[in-house]
Design an enzyme around this catalytic site. Structure first.
Site, PDB file in Angstrom:
ATOM      1  N   GLY A   1      26.271 -59.528  10.529  1.00  0.00           N
ATOM      2  CA  GLY A   1      25.119 -58.290  11.100  1.00  0.00           C
ATOM      3  C   GLY A   1      25.430 -57.624   9.385  1.00  0.00           C
ATOM      4  O   GLY A   1      26.178 -57.744   8.507  1.00  0.00           O
TER       5      GLY A   1
ATOM      6  N   GLY B   1      26.749 -50.991   5.387  1.00  0.00           N
ATOM      7  CA  GLY B   1      27.926 -52.946   4.701  1.00  0.00           C
ATOM      8  C   GLY B   1      27.237 -54.057   5.568  1.00  0.00           C
ATOM      9  O   GLY B   1      26.954 -53.992   6.926  1.00  0.00           O
TER      10      GLY B   1
ATOM     11  N   ASP C   1      29.929 -42.065  17.485  1.00  0.00           N
ATOM     12  CA  ASP C   1      28.674 -43.206  17.699  1.00  0.00           C
ATOM     13  C   ASP C   1      29.090 -44.351  18.573  1.00  0.00           C
ATOM     14  O   ASP C   1      28.162 -45.808  17.677  1.00  0.00           O
ATOM     15  CB  ASP C   1      28.777 -43.700  15.537  1.00  0.00           C
ATOM     16  CG  ASP C   1      27.537 -44.389  15.186  1.00  0.00           C
ATOM     17  OD1 ASP C   1      26.299 -44.205  16.292  1.00  0.00           O
ATOM     18  OD2 ASP C   1      27.092 -45.402  14.714  1.00  0.00           O
TER      19      ASP C   1
ATOM     20  N   VAL D   1      28.187 -57.199   7.693  1.00  0.00           N
ATOM     21  CA  VAL D   1      29.934 -58.473   7.607  1.00  0.00           C
ATOM     22  C   VAL D   1      29.730 -59.892   8.059  1.00  0.00           C
ATOM     23  O   VAL D   1      28.591 -60.417   8.283  1.00  0.00           O
ATOM     24  CB  VAL D   1      29.851 -57.862   9.443  1.00  0.00           C
ATOM     25  CG1 VAL D   1      30.698 -58.485  10.229  1.00  0.00           C
ATOM     26  CG2 VAL D   1      30.178 -56.155   9.841  1.00  0.00           C
TER      27      VAL D   1
END
Length: 619
Positions: free
Chosen positions: A34, A39, A149, A41
């Protein structure tokens, strides 16, 4: 590394896919899992052992930004500070350019967003998932950290057995450490950071935040879970933020009649515009969710908590001393109970009262030991109200699943009998059953933690966690049986030892240190498979060898023997010699590689030979 957030599929894949096959630390990037704003993963596989981890690699365009690197490092720091089973575990970090990265546990399952895509879920499922998030947030906020978040993409669901999904909270990339010495950095410069659909009103206004902002986000997620839609859907970002600040959401029960009114009320309270009107802690919200669910179940069967008590009447004749503990780890306070029923009690207190719907523990003193019960705070009587009503200030509680012994004590007191005259009820059958459960633990002893937990020394870390969790649950249930205080104390002792064994064996670094002391190189291999890094292994090894200078001579002999046999093609003899060397130096990654190579050449999975002392499989 080139990345972009443009919708073009071609541009999406150009940067991340080009890194596949790259080796980062001890792991090779094998698949893109993902990507997000900070960034991508990847699935990482250990080049020697084959263990799998998730590696979060910072976008190349952000790698030279001090603020972004600070935030990246803060994610690892935040997760390490919390250390909770419902929060993803970060194993290692390299914050240095050109490619800063985090090594995390690899999770197999799906994000909550995938579940939401299939429509609303029943109240029981929603509460089971939300309760776990509340547990994670409570631990997070207790460490002075706000996630900031929280959204369905950051909640990952793992399926373990046939029960409800196990929740892992992810992505603390913008978490704010309330006690951080980095005040005035990028998270406090007035920038709006977070996801607009789940953003608390005070967060979109750029105001100071605390854990109640996460409570609001969880309220939005709860709304989605039970209705299948967001509370606010607007055409622009500005309109969406204003809706969160000014509009009242449609009650969930109005959108979906199947949503219990009590659960709808809990969700709407979490979505209150003012932080002071929301639940003041995640644990309080968890309690409210459970109460709402119990109210749904009550017509069909026994409730988790008794029905609400009637008004408390003052009984001057009753002045019962009670020990009250407000939360785990807090000191017990001695309060006076002035009213007692089969369902609860009223405790006098003129200071800061425990929050409504929070859980406290009360204890009655008995010659054979304290009789305890978890309670829910259901009523406040403030000093001004107490004066008007002619009673003492304090709070009322309901008993939550009182034990047989505690119920007997309450009944005894309600008859006007002093507690020291009570003989706790004991069931001979229950005593025999508890003794039967405890006997194997006594027979195994506590010298070897694997023997104590009845597990082979090569058990996987996750298997250890599951076994320990089941053992703890079974032992906790024993305490509620009608047994003597002495037997209950024995059960408590065994439970404490199981918990300590689990703390040692379920954590790769602690387990590796424990296994090394016992020459269990197969257990060390399991730790490597669970994400123990080569750097951590070498740190442990230096300390281990420094305490064993006498082992160096025999170690060299075994190693030379193993290599000689290997060169001569005597692989079975080489394997046995490597096993003897590994018992002396179980933390040597190089020895593990050589041993594994010989085992593969023999066509085995690493089962020890006859000279290994019974050590088990190398993974």
């Amino acid at each position: 590394m080139r990345t972009t957030l443009e919708p073009s599929a071609q541009r999406r894949e150009a940067g991340p896919e080009s890194l596949l096959g790259l080796t980062i630390g001890s792991f090779q990037l094998t698949r893109l899992l993902g990507r997000g704003g900070m960034g991508a993963v990847y699935l990482g596989e250990h080049v020697d052992i084959g263990s799998r981890v998730a590696i979060k690699l910072l976008h190349g365009r952000l790698a030279n930004s001090p603020q972004v690197l600070r935030r990246f490092h803060m994610e690892a720091r935040a997760v390490n500070l919390i250390g909770h089973e419902n929060i993803v575990n970060i194993i290692d970090i390299n914050p240095a350019p050109p490619r800063p990265y985090l090594v995390m546990e690899y999770l197999e399952g799906e994000p909550l967003s995938a579940l939401l895509g299939r429509g609303p879920v029943p109240a029981e499922v929603a509460v089971a998932l939300l309760a776990q998030v509340c547990d994670a947030l409570q631990a997070t906020h207790a460490r002075g950290i706000v996630h900031r978040d929280l959204k369905p993409e950051n909640l990952f669901l793992l399926q373990r057995g046939h029960g409800p999904a196990f929740v892992k909270v992810l992505d603390f990339g913008i978490a704010k450490l309330l006690d951080s010495d980095e005040r005035g950095t990028d998270t406090q410069e007035g920038a709006i950071i977070g996801s607009a659909d789940y953003m608390a009103p005070e967060q979109s206004r750029g105001e100071a935040l605390d854990g109640r902002a996460d409570i609001y986000a969880l309220g939005v997620i709860a709304y989605q879970l039970v209705t299948g839609r967001l509370p606010f859907v607007e055409r622009s970002l500005t309109a969406l933020l204003l809706a969160h600040q000014t509009k009242q959401p449609i009650p969930p029960t109005s959108l979906c009649p199947d949503v219990p009114p009590a659960l709808s009320s809990v969700i709407l309270r979490a979505l209150a515009k003012e932080p002071g009107d929301r639940f003041q802690s995640a644990s309080t919200m968890r309690g409210a969710l459970q109460v709402a669910l119990d109210m749904v179940r009550s017509p069909a069967g026994p409730t988790r908590t008794p029905p609400p008590m009637g008004p408390f009447s003052v009984r001057p004749a009753l002045a019962l001393p009670v020990l009250m503990t407000a939360h785990p780890g807090a000191a017990a306070e001695q309060l006076t109970c002035t009213d007692l029923t089969r369902g609860g009690m009223f405790l006098c207190m003129d200071q800061l009262l425990p929050p409504l719907l929070s859980r406290v523990v009360v204890a009655l003193e008995h010659p054979d030991g304290e009789l305890t019960c978890e309670c829910e705070v259901v009523r406040h009587v403030q000093p001004e109200e107490a004066r008007a009503w002619g009673m003492a200030a304090g709070f009322g509680v309901q008993f939550v699943e009182p034990s047989v012994s505690f119920k007997a004590a309450v009944a005894h007191l309600m008859l006007g009998q002093p507690l020291h005259t009570l003989r706790p009820p004991m069931d001979p059958a229950a005593e025999a059953e508890v003794e039967q459960v405890l006997a194997p633990y006594r027979e195994r002893g506590t010298e070897d933690l694997y023997v104590f937990l009845a597990l082979p020394p090569d058990s996987g870390c996750e298997e250890l966690r599951v076994r320990a969790r089941r053992a703890c649950s079974a032992l906790e249930r024993l305490r509620e049986r009608p047994i003597s205080p002495a037997l209950r104390a024995k059960a408590e002792t065994v439970l404490d030892r199981v918990r300590k064994a689990a703390e040692t064996l379920s954590h790769p670094r602690r387990r590796a240190a424990y296994d090394a002391e016992r020459g269990n190189f197969q257990g060390v291999a399991r730790c490597l498979a669970a994400g123990l890094t080569a750097t951590q292994l070498e740190e442990l090894r230096r300390d281990f060898l420094a305490r064993r200078p006498h082992a160096q001579g025999p170690l060299r002999v075994h190693l030379a023997t193993a290599q000689a046999h290997q060169q001569a093609g005597l692989l079975s003899h080489a394997r046995e010699a490597y096993e003897r060397a590994l018992i002396l130096d179980p933390l040597s990654l190089e020895l593990h590689k050589q041993y594994l190579a010989v085992c593969r050449a023999l066509g085995t999975s690493g089962r020890p030979g006859p000279g290994s002392g019974g050590k088990v499989n190398l993974i």
